[in-house]
Design a protein around this motif. Structure first.
Motif, PDB file in Angstrom:
ATOM      1  N   LEU A  56       0.813  -1.219   0.000  1.00 38.56           N
ATOM      2  CA  LEU A  56       0.000   0.000   0.000  1.00 38.56           C
ATOM      3  C   LEU A  56       0.845   1.266   0.000  1.00 38.56           C
ATOM      4  O   LEU A  56       0.322   2.354   0.241  1.00 38.56           O
ATOM      5  CB  LEU A  56      -0.933  -0.001   1.225  1.00 38.56           C
ATOM      6  N   HIS A  57       2.137   1.120  -0.278  1.00 38.31           N
ATOM      7  CA  HIS A  57       3.007   2.300  -0.349  1.00 38.31           C
ATOM      8  C   HIS A  57       2.930   2.917  -1.744  1.00 38.31           C
ATOM      9  O   HIS A  57       3.894   2.939  -2.504  1.00 38.31           O
ATOM     10  CB  HIS A  57       4.451   1.925   0.011  1.00 38.31           C
ATOM     11  N   THR A  58       1.737   3.399  -2.072  1.00 39.76           N
ATOM     12  CA  THR A  58       1.470   4.037  -3.361  1.00 39.76           C
ATOM     13  C   THR A  58       0.810   5.382  -3.102  1.00 39.76           C
ATOM     14  O   THR A  58       0.329   5.655  -1.992  1.00 39.76           O
ATOM     15  CB  THR A  58       0.538   3.169  -4.223  1.00 39.76           C
ATOM     16  N   PRO A  59       0.772   6.271  -4.120  1.00 36.89           N
ATOM     17  CA  PRO A  59       0.157   7.597  -3.917  1.00 36.89           C
ATOM     18  C   PRO A  59      -1.274   7.527  -3.392  1.00 36.89           C
ATOM     19  O   PRO A  59      -1.641   8.283  -2.492  1.00 36.89           O
ATOM     20  CB  PRO A  59       0.205   8.210  -5.320  1.00 36.89           C
ATOM     21  N   MET A  60      -2.095   6.623  -3.943  1.00 36.89           N
ATOM     22  CA  MET A  60      -3.493   6.560  -3.538  1.00 36.89           C
ATOM     23  C   MET A  60      -3.640   6.272  -2.049  1.00 36.89           C
ATOM     24  O   MET A  60      -4.436   6.912  -1.341  1.00 36.89           O
ATOM     25  CB  MET A  60      -4.232   5.480  -4.348  1.00 36.89           C
ATOM     26  N   TYR A  61      -2.852   5.321  -1.541  1.00 39.43           N
ATOM     27  CA  TYR A  61      -2.965   4.959  -0.131  1.00 39.43           C
ATOM     28  C   TYR A  61      -2.234   5.952   0.767  1.00 39.43           C
ATOM     29  O   TYR A  61      -2.561   6.078   1.950  1.00 39.43           O
ATOM     30  CB  TYR A  61      -2.479   3.528   0.079  1.00 39.43           C
ATOM     31  N   PHE A  62      -1.263   6.662   0.225  1.00 34.02           N
ATOM     32  CA  PHE A  62      -0.638   7.746   0.969  1.00 34.02           C
ATOM     33  C   PHE A  62      -1.675   8.844   1.232  1.00 34.02           C
ATOM     34  O   PHE A  62      -1.784   9.356   2.355  1.00 34.02           O
ATOM     35  CB  PHE A  62       0.541   8.315   0.180  1.00 34.02           C
ATOM     36  N   PHE A  63      -2.445   9.186   0.203  1.00 35.16           N
ATOM     37  CA  PHE A  63      -3.520  10.166   0.370  1.00 35.16           C
ATOM     38  C   PHE A  63      -4.589   9.640   1.331  1.00 35.16           C
ATOM     39  O   PHE A  63      -5.136  10.393   2.136  1.00 35.16           O
ATOM     40  CB  PHE A  63      -4.160  10.500  -0.981  1.00 35.16           C
ATOM     41  N   LEU A  64      -4.873   8.340   1.231  1.00 38.61           N
ATOM     42  CA  LEU A  64      -5.881   7.745   2.109  1.00 38.61           C
ATOM     43  C   LEU A  64      -5.447   7.814   3.571  1.00 38.61           C
ATOM     44  O   LEU A  64      -6.254   8.098   4.461  1.00 38.61           O
ATOM     45  CB  LEU A  64      -6.145   6.290   1.702  1.00 38.61           C
ATOM     46  N   GLY A  65      -4.174   7.569   3.820  1.00 38.44           N
ATOM     47  CA  GLY A  65      -3.644   7.688   5.180  1.00 38.44           C
ATOM     48  C   GLY A  65      -3.772   9.114   5.703  1.00 38.44           C
ATOM     49  O   GLY A  65      -4.113   9.336   6.872  1.00 38.44           O
TER      50      GLY A  65
END
Length: 319
Positions: A56-65
């Motif tokens: 999950l170390h991707t832009p989408m999940y970074f924003f989700l965090g």
């Protein structure tokens, strides 16, 4: 409830909340407390899995965090105060405490508007330009995008809170709300608030209007691209990558439009009922959306579901 003398400056505000409905206060105390605990647990788990799961170390999940952390901050800036008001006969807050609470809530709300638009751009690039996605959404791009969202929201909050709290408050000190909501506080000022109204209008255009347009155009392009995919399975997979975000956007902005877009009642009896309804809608808006976000992403995103199962499985294995 009593008001301050007309000539003395206000040092303490009284939060009206549900004072006129004491029987509802105990019921809503339990309900809001349970929802707050779900918010802390759900968003806390999302933050953990986006940090611990390397998949999950991707832009989408970074924003989700970031969104999950923001939701925790947003609710924590107001819910403890609301819960306390349900149990305290005299619901007061100091002038400085009111300014801090107003600033935090405004900052989190403005940041979420911008952050949702950044997440829409991420989905646009992923679906419409997948080959360029690693280049466009590199770490050098998505980290400043998130930082910019936070910086913009905090800057807007500092400006609006400073403009509001510099006003003289020398009359009524009763805020007809659960918290120091900026519009409710401005109504108590004993001075011209034209600058505040204009400034709020400009801020709403920047932090509400522009993100809504940006998100709308992003999803128009996304929809056109998905419809061009020849296979039904391909269209389903493409849409599944953005369905959770789209659902969160609809809930977030849909609630705002419902809150501020419905007509006002002219009947005095109807106005009293509407005042209670407005308060309850505002109350639930502050907790329902942050509570639903982790649920939506968990139900509609198989990667998040898998990461949560892995996290739970690892803890069970260690025990």
């Amino acid at each position: 409830m009593e008001s301050n003398n007309q000539t003395s400056p206000v040092r303490v505000f009284i939060l009206l909340g549900l004072s006129a409905h004491p029987k509802l206060e105990k019921t809503f105390f339990v309900l809001i407390l349970l929802m707050y605990l779900v918010i802390l647990l759900g968003n806390g788990v999302l933050i953990l899995v986006t940090i611990l799961d390397t998949h999950l170390h991707t832009p989408m999940y970074f924003f989700l965090g970031n969104l999950s952390f923001l939701d925790i901050c947003y609710t924590t800036s107001s819910v403890p105060l609301i819960l306390d008001s349900f149990l305290t006969p005299r619901k007061t807050i100091s002038f400085s405490g009111c300014a801090v609470q107003m600033s935090l809530s405004f900052a989190m709300g403005a940041t979420e508007c911008v952050l949702l638009s950044m997440m829409a751009f991420d989905r646009y690039v992923a679906i419409c330009n997948p080959l360029r996605y690693p280049v466009v959404m590199s770490k050098a791009a998505y980290v400043p995008m998130a930082v910019g969202s936070w910086a913009g929201g905090i800057a807007a909050s500092v400006v609006q809170t400073s403009l509001a709290m510099r006003l003289p408050f020398c009359g009524d000190n009763v805020i007809n709300h659960f918290t120091c909501e900026i519009l409710a506080v401005l109504k108590l000022a004993c001075a011209d608030i034209s600058i505040n109204v204009i400034s709020m209008g400009v801020t709403n255009i920047i932090f509400l209007g522009v993100p809504v347009l940006f998100i709308s155009f992003s999803y128009i392009f996304i929809l056109v691209t998905i419809l061009r995919i020849p296979s039904a399975e391909g269209r389903r997979k493409a849409f599944s990558t953005c369905s959770a975000h789209l659902t969160v956007v609809v809930v977030f902005y849909g609630t705002i439009l419902f809150m501020y877009g419905k007509p006002k009642s002219k009947d005095p009896l109807g106005a009293d009922k509407q005042d209670l309804a407005d308060k309850l809608i505002s109350l639930f808006y502050g907790v329902v959306t942050p509570m639903l976000n982790p649920i939506i992403y968990s139900l509609r995103n198989k990667d998040v579901r898998a990461a949560v199962r892995n996290l739970v499985g690892q803890k069970h294995f260690k025990q």
